[in-house]
Design an enzyme around this catalytic site. Structure first.
Site, PDB file in Angstrom:
ATOM      1  N   SER A 529       0.854  -1.184   0.000  1.00  0.00           N
ATOM      2  CA  SER A 529       0.000   0.000   0.000  1.00  0.00           C
ATOM      3  C   SER A 529       0.897   1.243   0.000  1.00  0.00           C
ATOM      4  CB  SER A 529      -0.954  -0.038   1.198  1.00  0.00           C
ATOM      5  OG  SER A 529      -2.004   0.876   1.047  1.00  0.00           O
ATOM      6  N   HIS A 642      -7.654  -5.567  -1.152  1.00  0.00           N
ATOM      7  CA  HIS A 642      -6.518  -4.907  -0.496  1.00  0.00           C
ATOM      8  C   HIS A 642      -6.081  -5.633   0.776  1.00  0.00           C
ATOM      9  CE1 HIS A 642      -3.916  -1.404  -0.507  1.00  0.00           C
ATOM     10  NE2 HIS A 642      -4.188  -1.128   0.759  1.00  0.00           N
TER      11      HIS A 642
END
Length: 668
Positions: A529, A642
């Site tokens: 990320s 994610h």
């Protein structure tokens, strides 16, 4: 058994870690319940509810189906418990008689039911249900497996009409017509009543001690689609009148009534530093309608923002009232650890328990003032402890005993170093498995996501695995991280790739200068990320690393603005400009601009269903590097969002780890 005689941790051990969460005292304080999550023989997550008497060493299992059972709450009279389970296919509520017998299903809502809360007299259960505008809560029916399959097939053949800014979410997928509404179930009459109807999601916070009012959070503003605010509301269950308590300017939650029902404590803030704003502790006087901020002078992140890869299941973070209403208890995030804190209405803060570890949840018993603490350490995934106003904890569980008896884990060494501009930065270093003083070892720099989160003293399987593979593992909290005050967490905004980058490079310089067992010719870097962005940035600005793995990354802020579920606000919050305001500035911040400089062999890892950092970010980077004939490989994970590394499919999580270790083994 000493570490010298234990085997090295493996990637497959990820499936052997049992994860505890959600400790809850029973009313008389004689025991508590908790949730245990494992990976079962079908390679699926399975969660069960256990009860442990404080007078017995072994807990008793209360649920047994191959499903996820959680969120248990015992009735006020202590005779029954309500919990949620997906044993029928989707989460529904079940009632369990504590004197024995099978659990009885209470809800059969088409889209499930979650988050149950008892009324004070035990006559009602309030919960959340995902409902469409014209759904009738008195006539709900679960779909059969065949019906669900048919519905999904029909949905896949129809176009999705989008007319909202907030039309997708990494956690929930694409927006549909369902909203989270609050519903009550009257146990005696066996009837349901829908209590909220607005076209927005409602989150049940608490029920007043007299049972006449519920407290919920939502955004009921006309501009809800363009705002990130969350207000608190009171709903009078007699008149159905709603009263808004907050001003529509901030985000408030974790709210709880005081024992006498006269006050409300909650966490919240008004975005003074946008996404980098730390939580405050607020007190609301219902009679005077006055708000008081109790945490004005603390400069500490409230709640738990520790990063790990094995934490599953919710746990109480606070605020929680003492039985006499004089104190409020909560977790706090501070200098690489989380602890249990106490505050009074005079804004005085007291540490009840803090050590070099991760308190991930707690339960308070008003009858005797004791606490159950859930604690993780770098070398122990989780256990529960009894805290009786005494610094010495009494351990209650032996979680992961078999695994810990077999595998060697590395105890981190805490380090503190000076950044280029003199700021003090905290980090940790793990020695490799089988460490020998006279040998040289390759180093891996791990960079956390967020960036407003915190590495610290918790169990982290990935970090331990890399140490087990023979690497020195370095992980730090550069500026922008939680845990070091408001100015520190805010310091990277508008400066991505600036001083946060030099903080990380200073960490590498520090350990190379102070630890002679590191081979400076074999350095690797990885992160996910924001950590993926920073990995990309590093290899575009330095050739000192011989291998890199970028995970669920950001490479191009110009496109991120329009494709991420948070891009439309996160870009402005973190970089200072939106796409149309200053595209040139966004390009300056984009690692893709510096792709020609990349000489480090780069592995790109990404989930195909990631809506937070969409896979096109990695596609652009891969195509550019491949076109430039750079050393690059791209691994795509189907059906992964994610959260792949934390709560993704167990087999896919294992594959991810194997690819990462393969890459570093090849190039280091």
């Amino acid at each position: 058994m000493s570490n010298e005689t234990k085997r090295a941790l493996t990637a497959e051990d990820l499936k052997n870690v049992e994860v505890f969460s959600d400790p809850q005292f029973i009313q008389d304080g004689s025991g508590y319940t908790f949730v245990s999550t494992i990976v079962n023989g079908k390679n699926e997550y399975e969660s069960h509810i256990f009860f442990q008497s404080l007078h017995k060493s072994e807990p008793a299992q209360w649920t047994f189906s191959e499903s996820k059972n959680s969120n248990l709450h015992i009735s006020p009279d202590g005779s029954r418990a309500v919990f949620q389970s997906d044993r029928s296919g989707i989460p529904q509520l079940y009632l369990l008689q504590l004197n024995g017998g099978e659990a009885k299903q209470l809800t059969a809502f088409k889209n499930g039911a979650t988050s149950p809360v008892w009324s004070s007299d035990g006559s009602e259960i309030f919960f959340q249900a995902s409902l469409e505008e014209n759904d009738d809560v008195t006539n709900q029916r679960e779909l059969t497996n065949d019906e669900q399959k048919k519905e999904q097939e029909e949905k896949s053949k129809k176009p999705l009409v989008v007319n909202h800014l907030k039309h997708k979410s990494d956690a929930r997928g694409f927006r549909d017509k369902k909203r989270a509404q609050i519903v009550s179930f009257q146990l005696k009459e066996k009837t349901f009543e829908q209590l909220t109807i607005a076209d927005t999601d409602h989150h049940l916070e608490d029920v007043s001690p007299d049972g006449k009012t519920i407290l919920f959070s939502a955004n009921l503003n006309d501009n809800e689609d363009y705002e990130l605010t969350s207000d608190l509301f009171l709903l009078n269950l007699t008149t159905m009148e709603q009263v808004q308590l907050t001003n529509g300017m901030g985000a408030y939650g974790n709210a709880q009534f005081s024992p006498d029902g006269d006050k409300i404590a909650c966490f919240g803030h008004e975005y003074s530093h946008q996404g980098a704003t730390i939580n405050e502790l607020y007190l609301f006087n219902i009679q005077s309608q006055e708000w008081t901020c109790l945490s004005n002078h603390w400069d500490m992140q409230l709640g738990d923002t520790m990063i790990g890869d094995t934490r599953m299941g919710q746990s109480t973070k606070g605020p929680v009232w003492s039985g006499d209403g004089k104190h409020i208890f909560f977790l706090g995030t501070d200098y690489g650890a989380t602890g249990l804190y106490q505050a009074n209405q005079a804004e005085e803060l007291q540490v009840l328990y803090k050590n070099d570890n991760h308190v991930f949840g707690f339960s308070y018993n008003a009858s005797d003032g004791k606490f159950i603490l859930g604690i993780s350490t770098p070398t122990n995934p989780c256990n529960f402890y009894l805290l009786d106003r005494d610094p010495e904890l009494q351990r209650l569980t032996n979680g992961n005993e078999d695994l810990l008896r077999k595998v060697a884990l590395s105890e981190p060494e805490t380090l503190t170093y000076r950044a280029k501009d003199g700021w003090e930065i905290q980090g940790w270093i793990l020695k490799p498995y089988g460490f020998e003083e006279d040998k040289k070892y390759p180093l891996l720099l791990e960079i956390h996501g967020g960036p407003h989160a915190m590495y610290g003293q918790t169990f982290f399987h990935e970090l331990q695995l890399l140490a087990a593979q023979g690497y020195v593992v370095l992980y730090t909290n550069p500026r922008g991280s939680d845990g070091y005050g408001q100015a520190f967490v805010d310091a990277c905004r508008g400066d991505y790739g600036g001083k946060d980058y030099t903080d990380l490079m200073a960490a590498v310089d520090f350990v190379l200068a102070n630890y002679d067992y590191i081979d400076e010719g074999r350095l690797g870097v990885t992160g996910g990320s924001y950590g993926g962005f920073m990995t990309n940035w590093i290899v575009g600005h330095s050739n000192r690393f011989k291998a890199a793995v970028t995970q669920r990354c950001i490479s191009n802020w110009l496109s991120f603005y329009g494709v991420s579920d948070i891009g439309y606000f996160f870009t402005k919050w973190e970089l200072g400009k939106n796409l149309l305001e200053d595209p040139a500035k966004l390009w300056e911040f984009s690692p893709l601009k510096y792709a020609e400089n990349i000489e480090t062999p780069l592995l790109i890892v990404h989930g195909e269903q990631d809506l937070r950092c969409p896979i096109e970010q990695s596609e652009q980077l891969f195509m550019t590097l491949k076109h430039l004939r750079k050393e690059v490989e791209f691994v795509r994970f189907p059906d992964a969002n994610h959260e792949l590394s934390r709560s993704g499919d167990p087999d896919m999580r294992l594959e991810r780890l194997n690819h990462i270790t393969r890459w570093f083994k090849t190039y280091l």
